[in-house]
Design a protein around this motif. Structure first.
Motif, PDB file in Angstrom:
ATOM      1  N   PRO A  88       0.837  -1.207   0.000  1.00 43.42           N
ATOM      2  CA  PRO A  88       0.000   0.000   0.000  1.00 43.42           C
ATOM      3  C   PRO A  88       0.869   1.254   0.000  1.00 43.42           C
ATOM      4  N   GLU A  89       1.567   1.448  -1.082  1.00 39.55           N
ATOM      5  CA  GLU A  89       2.582   2.494  -1.163  1.00 39.55           C
ATOM      6  C   GLU A  89       2.590   2.963  -2.610  1.00 39.55           C
ATOM      7  N   ILE A  90       2.797   4.257  -2.797  1.00 38.12           N
ATOM      8  CA  ILE A  90       2.527   4.902  -4.077  1.00 38.12           C
ATOM      9  C   ILE A  90       3.319   4.310  -5.260  1.00 38.12           C
ATOM     10  N   SER A  91       4.618   4.048  -5.081  1.00 38.46           N
ATOM     11  CA  SER A  91       5.390   3.562  -6.230  1.00 38.46           C
ATOM     12  C   SER A  91       5.038   2.112  -6.569  1.00 38.46           C
ATOM     13  N   SER A  92       4.720   1.332  -5.554  1.00 40.98           N
ATOM     14  CA  SER A  92       4.329  -0.053  -5.803  1.00 40.98           C
ATOM     15  C   SER A  92       3.021  -0.117  -6.596  1.00 40.98           C
ATOM     16  N   VAL A  93       2.076   0.752  -6.248  1.00 42.95           N
ATOM     17  CA  VAL A  93       0.783   0.757  -6.941  1.00 42.95           C
ATOM     18  C   VAL A  93       0.966   1.159  -8.402  1.00 42.95           C
ATOM     19  N   ARG A  94       1.773   2.196  -8.628  1.00 42.34           N
ATOM     20  CA  ARG A  94       1.998   2.642 -10.000  1.00 42.34           C
ATOM     21  C   ARG A  94       2.663   1.546 -10.831  1.00 42.34           C
ATOM     22  N   ASP A  95       3.698   0.909 -10.262  1.00 41.23           N
ATOM     23  CA  ASP A  95       4.408  -0.136 -10.996  1.00 41.23           C
ATOM     24  C   ASP A  95       3.484  -1.316 -11.315  1.00 41.23           C
ATOM     25  N   SER A  96       2.598  -1.636 -10.375  1.00 40.31           N
ATOM     26  CA  SER A  96       1.717  -2.773 -10.662  1.00 40.31           C
ATOM     27  C   SER A  96       0.726  -2.424 -11.769  1.00 40.31           C
ATOM     28  N   ASP A  97       0.405  -1.145 -11.907  1.00 42.53           N
ATOM     29  CA  ASP A  97      -0.468  -0.772 -13.015  1.00 42.53           C
ATOM     30  C   ASP A  97       0.241  -0.969 -14.363  1.00 42.53           C
ATOM     31  N   ARG A  98       1.559  -0.717 -14.371  1.00 41.61           N
ATOM     32  CA  ARG A  98       2.340  -1.006 -15.591  1.00 41.61           C
ATOM     33  C   ARG A  98       2.262  -2.501 -15.906  1.00 41.61           C
ATOM     34  N   ARG A 105      -4.249   8.485  -8.711  1.00 40.51           N
ATOM     35  CA  ARG A 105      -5.392   8.516  -9.618  1.00 40.51           C
ATOM     36  C   ARG A 105      -5.016   9.240 -10.916  1.00 40.51           C
ATOM     37  N   ILE A 106      -4.329  10.370 -10.747  1.00 41.10           N
ATOM     38  CA  ILE A 106      -3.966  11.183 -11.907  1.00 41.10           C
ATOM     39  C   ILE A 106      -2.908  10.486 -12.772  1.00 41.10           C
ATOM     40  N   ILE A 107      -1.836  10.006 -12.124  1.00 41.81           N
ATOM     41  CA  ILE A 107      -0.732   9.438 -12.905  1.00 41.81           C
ATOM     42  C   ILE A 107      -1.151   8.126 -13.578  1.00 41.81           C
ATOM     43  N   VAL A 108      -1.961   7.338 -12.881  1.00 37.47           N
ATOM     44  CA  VAL A 108      -2.391   6.061 -13.457  1.00 37.47           C
ATOM     45  C   VAL A 108      -3.311   6.308 -14.667  1.00 37.47           C
ATOM     46  N   ALA A 109      -4.217   7.285 -14.530  1.00 38.41           N
ATOM     47  CA  ALA A 109      -5.100   7.610 -15.654  1.00 38.41           C
ATOM     48  C   ALA A 109      -4.279   8.084 -16.845  1.00 38.41           C
ATOM     49  N   GLN A 110      -3.284   8.914 -16.563  1.00 43.09           N
ATOM     50  CA  GLN A 110      -2.433   9.439 -17.633  1.00 43.09           C
ATOM     51  C   GLN A 110      -1.658   8.322 -18.318  1.00 43.09           C
ATOM     52  N   GLU A 111      -1.089   7.410 -17.512  1.00 42.86           N
ATOM     53  CA  GLU A 111      -0.284   6.338 -18.101  1.00 42.86           C
ATOM     54  C   GLU A 111      -1.144   5.314 -18.836  1.00 42.86           C
ATOM     55  N   ARG A 112      -2.360   5.107 -18.339  1.00 43.30           N
ATOM     56  CA  ARG A 112      -3.255   4.190 -19.042  1.00 43.30           C
ATOM     57  C   ARG A 112      -3.655   4.783 -20.380  1.00 43.30           C
ATOM     58  N   GLY A 113      -3.835   6.104 -20.392  1.00 39.15           N
ATOM     59  CA  GLY A 113      -4.203   6.795 -21.626  1.00 39.15           C
ATOM     60  C   GLY A 113      -3.124   6.657 -22.678  1.00 39.15           C
ATOM     61  N   ALA A 114      -1.871   6.651 -22.213  1.00 42.77           N
ATOM     62  CA  ALA A 114      -0.748   6.588 -23.143  1.00 42.77           C
ATOM     63  C   ALA A 114      -0.520   5.179 -23.673  1.00 42.77           C
ATOM     64  N   ARG A 115      -1.064   4.179 -22.942  1.00 45.44           N
ATOM     65  CA  ARG A 115      -0.896   2.783 -23.331  1.00 45.44           C
ATOM     66  C   ARG A 115      -1.550   2.530 -24.675  1.00 45.44           C
ATOM     67  N   GLY A 116      -0.932   1.759 -25.496  1.00 46.69           N
ATOM     68  CA  GLY A 116      -1.561   1.433 -26.767  1.00 46.69           C
ATOM     69  C   GLY A 116      -1.423   2.529 -27.806  1.00 46.69           C
ATOM     70  N   PRO A 147       8.411  21.670 -18.744  1.00 39.63           N
ATOM     71  CA  PRO A 147       8.187  20.375 -19.440  1.00 39.63           C
ATOM     72  C   PRO A 147       6.742  19.872 -19.363  1.00 39.63           C
ATOM     73  N   SER A 148       6.048  20.230 -18.286  1.00 37.66           N
ATOM     74  CA  SER A 148       4.672  19.745 -18.159  1.00 37.66           C
ATOM     75  C   SER A 148       3.701  20.574 -18.998  1.00 37.66           C
ATOM     76  N   ALA A 149       4.225  21.670 -19.631  1.00 36.96           N
ATOM     77  CA  ALA A 149       3.330  22.568 -20.366  1.00 36.96           C
ATOM     78  C   ALA A 149       2.974  22.045 -21.761  1.00 36.96           C
ATOM     79  N   VAL A 150       3.685  21.019 -22.195  1.00 34.68           N
ATOM     80  CA  VAL A 150       3.378  20.469 -23.521  1.00 34.68           C
ATOM     81  C   VAL A 150       2.611  19.152 -23.361  1.00 34.68           C
ATOM     82  N   GLN A 151       1.408  19.135 -23.836  1.00 40.24           N
ATOM     83  CA  GLN A 151       0.582  17.928 -23.737  1.00 40.24           C
ATOM     84  C   GLN A 151       0.239  17.415 -25.125  1.00 40.24           C
TER      85      GLN A 151
END
Lengths: 270, 86
Positions: free
Chosen positions: A145-155, B22-33, B57-61
Motif C-alpha cells: 500500500p505504497e505509491i510507487s508499488s501501486v503505479r508499478d503494478s499498473d504497468r 489517480r492522476i498518474i495512473v489515468a495518464q499512463e493508461r491513456g498513453a498505453r496502446g 516540461p509539463s506545459a506540452v501535452q
C-alpha cells in the motif's frame, strides 16, 4: 490440465517470492500437485525462502539447455509430499531463458500431472518478468500500500493485458488478482497508509488477499520456512485465505481493521 | 498556528497518495496502446518550443484521440503568464 499462475509486481521487494512460496505450500497442503519456479535468472532466491538452497544441483536453465532432465532438476519439498521447486540459474547470461525453452518446460510439467505451476517473477519489466507472465492463465499482482508499488503494478497490468499468450490469442486474457502485503491497519486507520479499497479502486482489481505487516515474515525467511507454515501467524492465516480464494472459495477479508483494544489495554496499554 | 486550525483536519497523506496515483495512473493508461513515438515527439517539440519560449516540461501535452472515426493528434502548449512570444 495444469493452471499456470504468475506472481508478479513490477517493483522489487514487495513480497513476490514470499507470496509464491506461501501460495505454493498452501495449494500443496490441500493435496494439489504443485511446482514453484524461480524466474529470477542470475538472482536465485526462492530456494532460500523454501529452505532447499543446499539441495539445488540443476536449475531451470540447465533443463532448457538440455544439460539434465526435468526430473533431475525438480527439488522435492521435505515437508509437503506434493510440492516441488525449480530453482533459477545463477548465470549472468539473461538470454539463457528463451520463450521456446520455457514453453517446453511448462508443457512437460503439465504432462507430468502438475495441477498448479507457480511462476515467481523477477522485479522489473525485462525478459525474465516477461517470460514469467507470458504463458500464465492467472496473475497474482503483489502490491504494497505504497505509491510507487501501486503505479508499478499498473504497468504490469498493462503488460498482462497485451504481452501474454492469452492476450495475443484473445481467449479472455489473463485473470488478474490483487494481493496486498505489508498492510498495517493501524496506519490505514490514521490516514497514513492507502487502504485496501483505495488500491482496489485505483487498479480496478478484485482482492485475493491482504497480508498484514508481520515480523513473522522475516523470521520465516531466516528459517527457510514459508510463512504460511507458521500456523500461529496472522500472515499465515492471511495466505491461507488467499489460497482458498484462488480455489474459488468465498472467505471474508481478515486483518484489515485494527483489533479493538479492551478497556484494560486502553488504560494500561501503550 | 491559529486556534481554528487545531480543529481543521489536514488532508491525510493517504488521501494525497490516492489523488496523485489517480492522476498518474489515468495518464499512463491513456498513453498505453498509443504509438511509441509520442513521448519522443513530445520531447522534440518541447526542445523546439524552448528555443523561443521558456516553457515548463509539463506545459506540452500531446494526446491521440478519436473523433468521428478520424484519429486526432492534439497538441497543447501552455505558455507562462509573464512571457509573451517575442
Amino acid at each position: 490440465m495444469a493452471e499456470i499462475i504468475v506472481v508478479t509486481s513490477g517493483k522489487g521487494g514487495v513480497g513476490k517470492t514470499t507470496t509464491s512460496a506461501s501460495i505454493a505450500c498452501g495449494l500443496a497442503r490441500r493435496g494439489k500437485r504443485v511446482v514453484v519456479i524461480d524466474f529470477d535468472i542470475g538472482l536465485r532466491n526462492l530456494d532460500l525462502i523454501m529452505g532447499c538452497e543446499r539441495r539445488v544441483v540443476y536449475d531451470f536453465v540447465n533443463v532448457i539447455q538440455g544439460d539434465c532432465s526435468l526430473k533431475q532438476a525438480l527439488i522435492k519439498d521435505k515437508r509437503i509430499e506434493t510440492l516441488y521447486v525449480l530453482a533459477a540459474s545463477q548465470t549472468r547470461d539473461k538470454e539463457a531463458l528463451t520463450s521456446e525453452g520455457v514453453r517446453r518446460v511448462l508443457d512437460e510439467l503439465a504432462n507430468d500431472g502438475f495441477e498448479y505451476i507457480i511462476c515467481d517473477s523477477p522485479a522489473g519489466i525485462e525478459k525474465g518478468a516477461h517470460l514469467a507472465m507470458y504463458f500464465a492463465d492467472r496473475a497474482v499482482v503483489v502490491v504494497n500500500p505504497e505509491i510507487s508499488s501501486v503505479r508499478d503494478s499498473d504497468r504490469i497490468l498493462g503488460l498482462l493485458a497485451s504481452k501474454t499468450s492469452r492476450a495475443e490469442k484473445g481467449n479472455g486474457g489473463v485473470k488478474e488478482h490483487l494481493l496486498l502485503t505489508r498492510y498495517n491497519p493501524r496506519r490505514v486507520a490514521s490516514g497514513e497508509m492507502l487502504s485496501v479499497d483505495d488500491v482496489k479502486e485505483i487498479l480496478g482489481l478484485d482482492v485475493i488477499g491482504v497480508v498484514p505487516e508481520s515480523p513473522d515474515v522475516l523470521s520465516a525467511s531466516n528459517a527457510g520456512l514459508p510463512v504460511i507454515l507458521n500456523d500461529v501467524s496472522d500472515a499465515s492465516h492471511a495466505y491461507e485465505d488467499a489460497v482458498a480464494r484462488l480455489l474459488g472459495e468465498t472467505v471474508p477479508l481478515r486483518f484489515v481493521t485494527e483489533p479493538k483494544k479492551g478497556l484494560f489495554a486502553r488504560i494500561f496499554g501503550s | 498556528m491559529g486556534l481554528l486550525s487545531l480543529f481543521r483536519k489536514a488532508p491525510s497523506s493517504a488521501n494525497l497518495a490516492k489523488e496523485r496515483l489517480r492522476i498518474i495512473v489515468a495518464q499512463e493508461r491513456g498513453a498505453r496502446g498509443s504509438p511509441d513515438f509520442l513521448p519522443l515527439l513530445r520531447r522534440e517539440l518541447l526542445e523546439v518550443i524552448r528555443k523561443y519560449v521558456n516553457v515548463d516540461p509539463s506545459a506540452v501535452q500531446i494526446t491521440l484521440g478519436n473523433e468521428d472515426g478520424h484519429e486526432v493528434l492534439e497538441l497543447s502548449v501552455f505558455l507562462p503568464e509573464t512571457q509573451r512570444i517575442a
